[in-house]
Design a protein around this motif. Sequence first.
Motif, PDB file in Angstrom:
ATOM      1  N   ALA A 102       0.931  -0.872  -0.181  1.00 53.17           N
ATOM      2  CA  ALA A 102       0.430   0.251   0.162  1.00 53.17           C
ATOM      3  C   ALA A 102       0.911   0.656  -0.041  1.00 53.17           C
ATOM      4  N   ASP A 103       1.741   1.211   0.474  1.00 55.36           N
ATOM      5  CA  ASP A 103       3.215   2.314   0.911  1.00 55.36           C
ATOM      6  C   ASP A 103       3.807   2.589  -0.777  1.00 55.36           C
ATOM      7  N   ARG A 104       3.242   1.778  -1.103  1.00 58.53           N
ATOM      8  CA  ARG A 104       4.390   1.656  -2.865  1.00 58.53           C
ATOM      9  C   ARG A 104       3.156   3.081  -3.880  1.00 58.53           C
ATOM     10  N   LEU A 105       1.795   2.166  -3.628  1.00 59.75           N
ATOM     11  CA  LEU A 105       0.849   2.156  -4.525  1.00 59.75           C
ATOM     12  C   LEU A 105       0.817   3.723  -4.143  1.00 59.75           C
ATOM     13  N   ALA A 106       0.924   4.394  -2.840  1.00 62.64           N
ATOM     14  CA  ALA A 106       0.805   5.237  -2.766  1.00 62.64           C
ATOM     15  C   ALA A 106       1.235   6.543  -3.220  1.00 62.64           C
ATOM     16  N   HIS A 107       2.790   6.044  -3.076  1.00 61.69           N
ATOM     17  CA  HIS A 107       3.414   7.263  -3.972  1.00 61.69           C
ATOM     18  C   HIS A 107       3.657   6.744  -5.202  1.00 61.69           C
ATOM     19  N   ALA A 108       3.100   6.402  -5.606  1.00 60.38           N
ATOM     20  CA  ALA A 108       2.737   5.691  -7.132  1.00 60.38           C
ATOM     21  C   ALA A 108       1.790   7.101  -7.170  1.00 60.38           C
ATOM     22  N   LEU A 109       0.802   7.123  -6.760  1.00 63.16           N
ATOM     23  CA  LEU A 109      -0.526   7.607  -6.164  1.00 63.16           C
ATOM     24  C   LEU A 109      -0.371   9.912  -6.796  1.00 63.16           C
ATOM     25  N   ARG A 110       0.951   9.302  -5.690  1.00 64.84           N
ATOM     26  CA  ARG A 110       1.074  10.711  -5.564  1.00 64.84           C
ATOM     27  C   ARG A 110       2.055  11.489  -7.195  1.00 64.84           C
ATOM     28  N   ALA A 111       2.824  10.139  -7.380  1.00 68.47           N
ATOM     29  CA  ALA A 111       3.550  10.383  -8.428  1.00 68.47           C
ATOM     30  C   ALA A 111       2.972  11.163 -10.016  1.00 68.47           C
ATOM     31  N   LEU A 112       0.928  10.141  -9.903  1.00 70.75           N
ATOM     32  CA  LEU A 112       0.410  10.684 -11.167  1.00 70.75           C
ATOM     33  C   LEU A 112      -0.097  12.393 -10.710  1.00 70.75           C
ATOM     34  N   GLY A 113       0.180  12.677  -9.872  1.00 66.07           N
ATOM     35  CA  GLY A 113      -0.808  14.441  -9.211  1.00 66.07           C
ATOM     36  C   GLY A 113      -1.660  13.719  -8.162  1.00 66.07           C
ATOM     37  N   VAL A 114      -2.082  12.686  -7.720  1.00 67.27           N
ATOM     38  CA  VAL A 114      -2.976  12.892  -6.618  1.00 67.27           C
ATOM     39  C   VAL A 114      -2.298  13.157  -5.007  1.00 67.27           C
ATOM     40  N   SER A 115      -3.033  14.266  -4.767  1.00 63.36           N
ATOM     41  CA  SER A 115      -2.709  15.087  -4.119  1.00 63.36           C
ATOM     42  C   SER A 115      -3.657  14.277  -2.352  1.00 63.36           C
ATOM     43  N   GLY A 116      -3.300  15.085  -1.575  1.00 61.25           N
ATOM     44  CA  GLY A 116      -3.996  15.005  -0.237  1.00 61.25           C
ATOM     45  C   GLY A 116      -5.401  15.276  -0.504  1.00 61.25           C
ATOM     46  N   ARG A 117      -6.788  15.031  -0.141  1.00 60.01           N
ATOM     47  CA  ARG A 117      -8.248  15.213   0.418  1.00 60.01           C
ATOM     48  C   ARG A 117      -8.452  15.288  -1.036  1.00 60.01           C
ATOM     49  N   ASP A 118      -7.676  14.221  -2.278  1.00 61.01           N
ATOM     50  CA  ASP A 118      -7.985  14.596  -3.215  1.00 61.01           C
ATOM     51  C   ASP A 118      -9.320  13.234  -3.271  1.00 61.01           C
ATOM     52  N   ARG A 119     -10.203  12.578  -4.446  1.00 61.53           N
ATOM     53  CA  ARG A 119     -10.925  12.383  -4.118  1.00 61.53           C
ATOM     54  C   ARG A 119     -10.754  11.188  -5.394  1.00 61.53           C
ATOM     55  N   VAL A 120     -10.418   9.188  -4.840  1.00 63.29           N
ATOM     56  CA  VAL A 120     -10.070   8.386  -6.120  1.00 63.29           C
ATOM     57  C   VAL A 120     -10.953   6.895  -6.271  1.00 63.29           C
ATOM     58  N   GLY A 121     -11.342   7.244  -7.799  1.00 67.07           N
ATOM     59  CA  GLY A 121     -12.464   5.791  -7.682  1.00 67.07           C
ATOM     60  C   GLY A 121     -12.378   4.527  -7.231  1.00 67.07           C
ATOM     61  N   VAL A 122     -12.297   3.860  -6.742  1.00 65.24           N
ATOM     62  CA  VAL A 122     -11.801   1.925  -6.893  1.00 65.24           C
ATOM     63  C   VAL A 122     -13.494   1.819  -7.241  1.00 65.24           C
ATOM     64  N   CYS A 123     -13.207   0.521  -8.524  1.00 68.44           N
ATOM     65  CA  CYS A 123     -13.868  -0.046  -8.864  1.00 68.44           C
ATOM     66  C   CYS A 123     -13.806  -1.392  -8.998  1.00 68.44           C
TER      67      CYS A 123
END
Length: 986
Positions: free
Chosen positions: A425-446
């Motif tokens: 989960a840590d690694r994927l969290a860094h990946a999300l940040r690398a793609l521009g996801v920042s704090g309090r953004d909403r991310v869809g999970v389907c």
Amino acid sequence: MSISEQDAAAVAPLTPERPAAPAGAACHALRVRLAAAPPADGPDAPAARFAALAAALPGTAATGPAAASTGAARLWTERVPCGSDAPAAERWRARELARPLPAHRDAPVRAVLLHYADGVTDLIVVAHRAALDTAALHAFTARLLGEPGDFASTADRPAAAGCAPDAVRPREPSARPDWGLGRPHGPDTPVTRVLPLPADHPEADAESWATALGVVLACYEGVGRPALAMLLPATGTSAERITPVPVAADGGRTLGTADKELRDGLAAGAAQAGPAEATVGLVVADRDPAAGLPGAVLAEYRPFQLPPFPVTVTVARDASGARVLRCEHSTRTLSAGIADRLLRHVSRAHRTLAEAPDTLVADVRPWDEEDAERLAAHRRSAPLPSFAPRRIDTAIAAVAAARPDAVAVCFEDTRLTYGELDRRADRLAHALRALGVSGRDRVGVCLERSAELVVTLLAVLKAGATYVPMDPAHPEDRLAYTTSDAGLTTVLTDRDGFPGGDTARVLSPAALAEHAPEECDGPPPSDTGADDPAYVIYTSGSTGRPKGCVIPHVNVLGLMAATTDDFALGEDDTWTLFHSSAFDFSVWEIWGCLLTGGRLVVVPYWVSRSPEDFHRLLREERVTVLSQTPSAFAHLVEVERDGADPAPVRLVVFGGEGLDPRMLLPWFDRHPETACRVVNMYGITETTVHVTAQTVTRAEALAGSRSVGHALPGWWLRVADPEGRPLPAGVAGEIYVGGAGVAAHYLNQPELTAQRFLTDARTGERLYRSGDKGRLLPDGRLEHLGRLDSQVKLRGFRIELDEIRSVLLDDPRVTAAAVVLNRAVPDDAATAQLDAYVVMEGDDTASVRQRAGRFLPEYMVPSTVTALERMPLTTNGKLDTRRLPAPAPAALTPAPAPAVAAPRATPSGPAGTPAGDTFEQVLLDVWREVLGVPVGPDDNFFDLGGNSLLAMRVGAALRRRGDRTVAMRDLYLRPTIRQLAAGDAG
């Protein structure tokens, strides 16, 4: 005094067409304490007078002078071997006052003299009301005691046909007011509660007491015209009669107006009034019972020996002449506390009517400050245990640091330890940040349920973002709306062609992993805190579109703090993830397990749809904590009833829909309460999954208890009227929830947020107005009674019928639409289905249903669509659901046959199928049995009204026949009998 044939018939035995009421319900009694001196005309005079008086009454076996010699009407004398103030004397009097006239009715009146050892004498006269009403009974007794003059029997007063007191309906044991909180399965013990009225209480007539009682009942029942009946006093032109009372207690009227309308209604309907069947009835006997009785020291009057209504409120005088209110009931009908409260409230409402008749009915609050304080004490549970208000991911990281090698998540052959889960989960969290996801953004999970789903949800939280779960089975329109409304810029999904790709970056978890670093030292830094949103779950909305509910991290941590110790949750537990991540039950399953260090077994979709496979998984994985909707659990119970070994669970948590605990009796037979705890929890998405908890025992199951328990520590409850004012225990109203679980708001809907999320004016605390109907019990537990609006629960899903209606009305061919939830078998939840009715151009209802399926999830698509010429309406212009016809059979379209081999002709079916019966024939028989409709080989199971629960029932029926079962997956892929049989043959 003439006696007509009609008068005689009034006291004749009742005909078989109308069952007889209990004898005591048609009789009343009068007790007179006599002066010590003998009568002036001699000691034998009362007996002679009684024989003469009784002989003239209608219904006497021998009327006229001969009656005295036949003994049909005589004055009885009893010697009581104790003083008049002894307990035995009181029991003797009570027995005589309660002894009804014999069924054969030699005479409609009986009198007895009780001579006590201390020289005191009581005269007790019992009469049938059809012969002697209240005034006539007193006049008769006065004549019996030597008072000169005449009296008129009931026979001399005309009464409307069927209105005599004898016409009261027999009491039905099931006639119980919901607010009474009686014990329906307890002993049927009669109870009388008495409230002395103060000396300054206003004098009033029977009609004013009826108004007061009606207003109180309106408050209790939440209706404008409560069902009430009363014994209407005799007038100069009509006899006493029991009649329905037309109480108009709508909030816009004043008490004085309601009282006037009641009097006008009684006067206008006197001739038409008939036998009453109301649960609550009123009897007014507010006269001095000793008045006009010569030689009377004191007197006691009983208007009925046996109360004529399940709840009978009486305004009467006690033996000293003081006014009292009495409530006579059974312990099955009212609790003692509710009966006492009813009398207090009627007294208070009556005083308000007399002293302030201009008070609006809506402003009448019969409960006092004592009730309010009691409610305030009940509405709160224990305080929330102290806990560290952290983010969910931070709390799980602490568990991983303490137990890195413990297994956290299992899915099929995959096993992830807490350390592996945390690092991935840590690694994927860094990946999300690398793609521009920042704090309090909403991310869809389907994503479908899998270990990857859990890792992805945790990664979104570790990135400081908020996850928005979506079910891959939802139609494209709903997914696209959620993506747009939530403002998603990133969606993680394996679904091909995910809608919304033009506004959001769509990635698979594998593609996201390509952006992850090989190694990382913990999650990326974030300033997101415990009070920031953890997830947004979309629920059905009345506007035609779902609404997003925003839940902070701290709410989930609070839920676990409130339940961990009580449920003994810990690292030795194994949980299941059974539900879709888009259903908030999954919040409890996923984070409840991981926050307490347990092992989470992710249930594959098709296993969750097969009770046999799911039960096998429970045993193989040694699951200890199981969360279920009652509908799904019912099929697990059936698997064990069919012979499967007991599952090893120690805790079963119910939620998502109402529970009928009687279904648990077979479970308790195999799982003793000491080995497996069963908890029924009430909850709402907007209040973080769960609000209350009720441990269900065999006793609750046998009683059919509807209690969902006390509020969890840190949560609190209120039941209020439409104006938001608290209601007392037993009175149903809207459930308000406050405390640790209240959501932040609805996403992008400030007006709806303002309507549903309120601030308590007294405490300043936030609370949620649920729209659910319920009532508090005296001990503070809650009974959940369904919805107040058009929202329903179907197999655990929360559905706004107005959302379905809105989708139907969007069809250009449809001009009017209605949707109702029906059950083919009222007591069988598996037969529940949504039925739609439309006014439309043409009659192609199949295409209307097909179009709705493009916008609604499968569980919200109506099972049937019925075309009508017009919608049936009430006089107020609202839909009259009672006049809707039975749903039309679904318009069936044969499903295309899959590319499989044709069925081979064989002399016998599969193993277990009787010789000569093909598997196709067996399936036909089973489908007809389960669905209850004619079935053809090419009919689609789901078009015939089938659903996942009935599909499970098909498998169980095949298993009981000794045949192989049909896997749920096969039934969804091959939904016709011909296809299933062909697949089996292939």
